[in-house]
Every structure is written in C-alpha cells, then in structure tokens.
Design a protein around this motif. Sequence first.
Motif, mmCIF file in Angstrom:
data_model
loop_
_atom_site.group_PDB
_atom_site.id
_atom_site.type_symbol
_atom_site.label_atom_id
_atom_site.label_comp_id
_atom_site.label_asym_id
_atom_site.label_seq_id
_atom_site.Cartn_x
_atom_site.Cartn_y
_atom_site.Cartn_z
ATOM 1 N N ASN A 7 0.744 -1.326 0.090
ATOM 2 C CA ASN A 7 -0.155 -0.053 0.061
ATOM 3 C C ASN A 7 0.775 1.354 -0.054
ATOM 4 N N CYS A 8 1.953 1.197 0.659
ATOM 5 C CA CYS A 8 2.938 2.314 0.682
ATOM 6 C C CYS A 8 3.393 2.483 -0.738
ATOM 7 N N LEU A 9 3.836 1.575 -1.265
ATOM 8 C CA LEU A 9 4.336 1.540 -2.738
ATOM 9 C C LEU A 9 3.330 2.025 -3.654
ATOM 10 N N LEU A 10 1.970 1.688 -3.416
ATOM 11 C CA LEU A 10 0.861 2.158 -4.245
ATOM 12 C C LEU A 10 0.596 3.528 -4.185
ATOM 13 N N LEU A 11 0.530 3.959 -3.094
ATOM 14 C CA LEU A 11 0.326 5.292 -2.838
ATOM 15 C C LEU A 11 1.223 6.115 -3.315
ATOM 16 N N ALA A 12 2.596 5.947 -3.160
ATOM 17 C CA ALA A 12 3.591 6.607 -3.680
ATOM 18 C C ALA A 12 3.434 6.565 -5.343
ATOM 19 N N SER A 13 3.104 5.525 -6.088
ATOM 20 C CA SER A 13 2.670 5.339 -7.472
ATOM 21 C C SER A 13 1.862 6.385 -7.722
ATOM 22 N N LYS A 14 0.780 6.584 -7.100
ATOM 23 C CA LYS A 14 -0.295 7.416 -7.603
ATOM 24 C C LYS A 14 0.249 8.852 -7.481
ATOM 25 N N SER A 15 1.323 9.180 -6.235
ATOM 26 C CA SER A 15 1.639 10.518 -6.134
ATOM 27 C C SER A 15 2.799 10.831 -7.517
ATOM 28 N N HIS A 16 3.246 9.810 -7.748
ATOM 29 C CA HIS A 16 4.394 9.967 -9.028
ATOM 30 C C HIS A 16 3.754 9.675 -10.223
ATOM 31 N N ASP A 31 2.824 6.951 -11.624
ATOM 32 C CA ASP A 31 3.476 5.695 -12.288
ATOM 33 C C ASP A 31 2.306 4.680 -12.129
ATOM 34 N N MET A 32 1.546 4.598 -13.270
ATOM 35 C CA MET A 32 0.407 3.540 -13.164
ATOM 36 C C MET A 32 0.669 2.363 -13.170
ATOM 37 N N LYS A 33 1.850 1.852 -13.921
ATOM 38 C CA LYS A 33 2.262 0.418 -14.250
ATOM 39 C C LYS A 33 2.901 -0.089 -12.780
ATOM 40 N N THR A 34 3.608 0.668 -12.086
ATOM 41 C CA THR A 34 4.104 0.185 -10.710
ATOM 42 C C THR A 34 2.805 0.253 -9.759
ATOM 43 N N GLY A 35 2.015 1.026 -9.841
ATOM 44 C CA GLY A 35 0.744 1.034 -9.193
ATOM 45 C C GLY A 35 0.081 -0.171 -9.211
ATOM 46 N N SER A 36 -0.296 -0.454 -10.456
ATOM 47 C CA SER A 36 -1.142 -1.552 -10.469
ATOM 48 C C SER A 36 -0.508 -2.884 -10.100
ATOM 49 N N LYS A 37 0.718 -3.070 -10.133
ATOM 50 C CA LYS A 37 1.317 -4.316 -9.855
ATOM 51 C C LYS A 37 1.498 -4.086 -8.139
ATOM 52 N N ALA A 38 1.519 -3.113 -7.757
ATOM 53 C CA ALA A 38 1.598 -2.955 -6.090
ATOM 54 C C ALA A 38 0.076 -3.257 -5.682
ATOM 55 N N ALA A 39 -1.110 -2.875 -6.456
ATOM 56 C CA ALA A 39 -2.373 -3.031 -6.053
ATOM 57 C C ALA A 39 -2.794 -4.637 -6.074
#
Length: 493
Positions: A449-458, A460-468
């Motif tokens: 979730n930390c990585l997901l929230l940071a991905s949204k801030s930056h 980065d949808m690709k990393t965010g979807s993987k983190a999700a």
Amino acid sequence: MDMMQHARMRKSQPGLQRSRAYHVYFGHTRTKAHKLEEQEMDINLQEYCVPLLANAARAIHAYISKSQHAASDNYRYLSNLLVQMYGRCGSVESARGVFNEIVNKNSYSWVLMISALAANGHFEETKRSLNAMPQQNLFAWNTILVAYAQSDHLEEAESVFFEMPLQNIISWTAMLEAYAGSGHFLNARNLFHSMPERDLVSLTVIISLLAPEWNLVSWNALLTAYIHKKRLEDAKCFFDSSPEKNMVTWTAMLVAYSENDHLELAKNIFDGMPERSTVSWTAMVSAYAQAWYMDDAKFLFVEMPEHNSVSWNVLLTSFARNGLLGECRRVFDSSPQHWQDTALWNAMMTTYAQNGHSEECMGLFKVMEVEGVRPNETSFTCALLGCSHLGDLESGLEFFVSMTGDHDLRPNKHHFSCMIDILARSGHLENARELAWSMPFVPEAMDWNCLLLASKSHSDMKTGSKAARHALEAGSKSSTPYVMLSTTMRMRR
C-alpha cells in the motif's frame, strides 16, 4: 497434613474443586436451554426439577400429553424438556419412558437422556446409550466423563477420556479434577502440563493442588490469572475474599483498574492501600492520565515520594497521548534519568514522529548519540519514521546502514517497511519494489500500500497496478488497490 489426607479432606467437603467441572459443564448446558415457544402454556418446567416435586412434574407431563401440543410440531421439543425435567428430578424411569416415545429423536434428545442417566448414577446404561447414539458428539462424551469424575469412578473416567475421539477444555478439566480429587497428584500435574489450553478452572485446580495450604503466592497467582483474562469482577471478588493481602495483591488490582479505564475503582483501591510503592503511584498517575485528568496526574506525580524511569515515561507518554508536546518536552528535560535511559529518549522521539515533528525526531536521535546514550531497535524505528514523513532518503539510508555498521543491531521488519516507504516517497519506486521482494521478511499489505500510494503521487500507473495486485494478494482491507486497478483498466481501454 500429607497429600492423601488433603485429598480425602477435599473429597469430604462439597463445593470445593472437585465439583467445579460439573458446575462449569452443566451450567453451560443450562444457558443453552431453549425457551418454550408455546406462550399460552405459561409453565416453567425448570421449577419442577426438584426431587420433592416429581409428582408435580408428572402432572405437567400428563397435561402436555392430553393437550393440543401433543399433536403439534413442537412435541419433540416439549418431550426433550420432559426428559430433562425427569432427569433432574431423579426419575430416570419416567425420563426413559418419554425418550422411548420420541419418534424422531435428535442429538439433543440423546444428550438429555444420557445426561439423565449419568446424573443419576446409571453408568452402564449411560455408556450403552452413547454407543447407540446415531451421531455421537463431544457434548455427550463430556456428559459421561464428568459423571464418572464426580462419582469417583476414576478408572472409568480415564477410559472414557482416552477413548474420546476429541477433547476440549471441559474434558481436560474434568479429568484433571478427577485426578486431584482422588489424590493422584502426579497424574494431575502431568495432565495439566499436557493441556493444549487452560482456563481459570484448571488453573484453580492446579494451584490448590500444588499448595494444599493456600498461601499468599497462590492467591496472587490466581488473582493475576483473572486479571489477565480481563474478568475484573471475578478478580475483585477474589481480591475481597483473600484472607491476606500484600503489596503485590493491592498493586495488581490497582493496575488492572488503571489499564482498563476504571478511574474511580482504581482510586478506591489506591486510597485503601496500607502502603504504596512506586509502581502503585505510577499506576494511579496513568489512570488519571487515561481519563484525561492531566492536572490530577501531574499533581500526583509531584506528590510521589520517589520517581523512577517508568514513572517519568508514563507521565511523558500521558502528555503525548493528550497532544501536549510542550509538556512532553518539559518532562523529558526535567527527568534526571533521561541521560542514561534509552526508553525515555524513545518515548520523546515517538511523540515527535507521531505528531508530524519529523525534524525534531531526527535531531533528538543525533543528540542522543552525541550524549552517549546507546540507541536500540525502537530508536532507529523512530528515526526512520521521521525520515519517511519527510521523504529524506539520504538520512534514511544513513540511519539504516548505521544500525549494523555502528551499533551491531539487526534490522527487523519495521525497519525494512520504513525503508520501503522512504524509497517510494522519494520517487525510487523500482528500488522500493525490489527491496520488498528481497528483504528477509514476507511483504505485507502495508508495504504494498505504501508503494501503491507513492505510485499514485508520482503518476506511475504501471508500478501502482502491480503494487495493487500484491496488496490484494496480501489481504489488504483498503479500497485503494481496487480503485487503482479500476483506473488502470479504464486507461487501457
């Protein structure tokens, strides 16, 4: 008094430990008794469950048999209650007669009949009924076991216990009391140590067994057990009935009330103490603080004859819990112990970190090192939290490396989670993901979730979807992973 004399004395006195399994078990049975659904009858069958009223019970039976209820769908239910009623009245023949007339017996019917037989000493028939029961259950097995245990049939109780396909806490406790009541103390002790779980009944048995002449240690041990289970009313009754009390007894009751937000009750105990220790004073300060009476907490702290590290720590964290950072710092600076007490430094750093004062938290850590106070794992967690909130990657890496390089401390899961968050917040998303996979701990939903929230801030949808996806696989209860995946799918269309 030797051990066998003690056993005989216990057996000759009703209401002592040997009867507890019976009361626990059959008391539990009573609480599960169904309520009579036929409101118009207005008859409480339980009132007739006394041997002197067996004739009255038969009159009730006759009334039911002649009434419209004999042909109703609830007749089996009423018949079950009749079996129970006759069993408690000691009229086994009548119970058996009703039982035999039940056309579609359910497990409740069988258990009630077995209970009636067992409670009235018909052990052979009890065992035959259990064997004839279409679907044996633990309730029925325990009924027979408790009956054997209560009637001093130790060999039969052992046979049933070891024959049981499954045992629960009632089974173990019944067998424990059977051994204790028969003077087989070694067997009782071995069984107690083999129990997969223990309750207050079993603990009471073993304490009374190992301390035939109950001493203050035994009383305090059982009082502590009640408190540990948060059964404060039982603990207070036990406290009041204790023939002797020492500082441990009084303080245990005071701490129990303090930790469970019972200020007035804690104050009553504190005022009634014949003498007080630093622990009891500290517990009372904590009780006032948890009830938001900070002026009273501070006044009582000043009145304390002496202070130790724990009392200073309690006062500091009490102010922190109420958001009074200035008071926290004044307490910290006033404490003579803080120059050598790591716990007090950690409490102050935690206060800063949890209230968004990350720079003060990191600065205090550096002062701590300069003053020669050795930081521990908690100290580094506080420092890394400060770095995380600031997104200060350079300082975070410095603290993380310093743990092993300068202080010979091994980073734990919290430290790795902080580093994942620091890397993610500072935009190093790929490094954060690699650390999550490579650290010597299984990544939790919180890490993803930390990585997901940071991905949204930056963005980065690709990393965010993987983190999700990883967060959901790790059991995340947050809605954020679902929102991220939904957004990603819409963008791909």
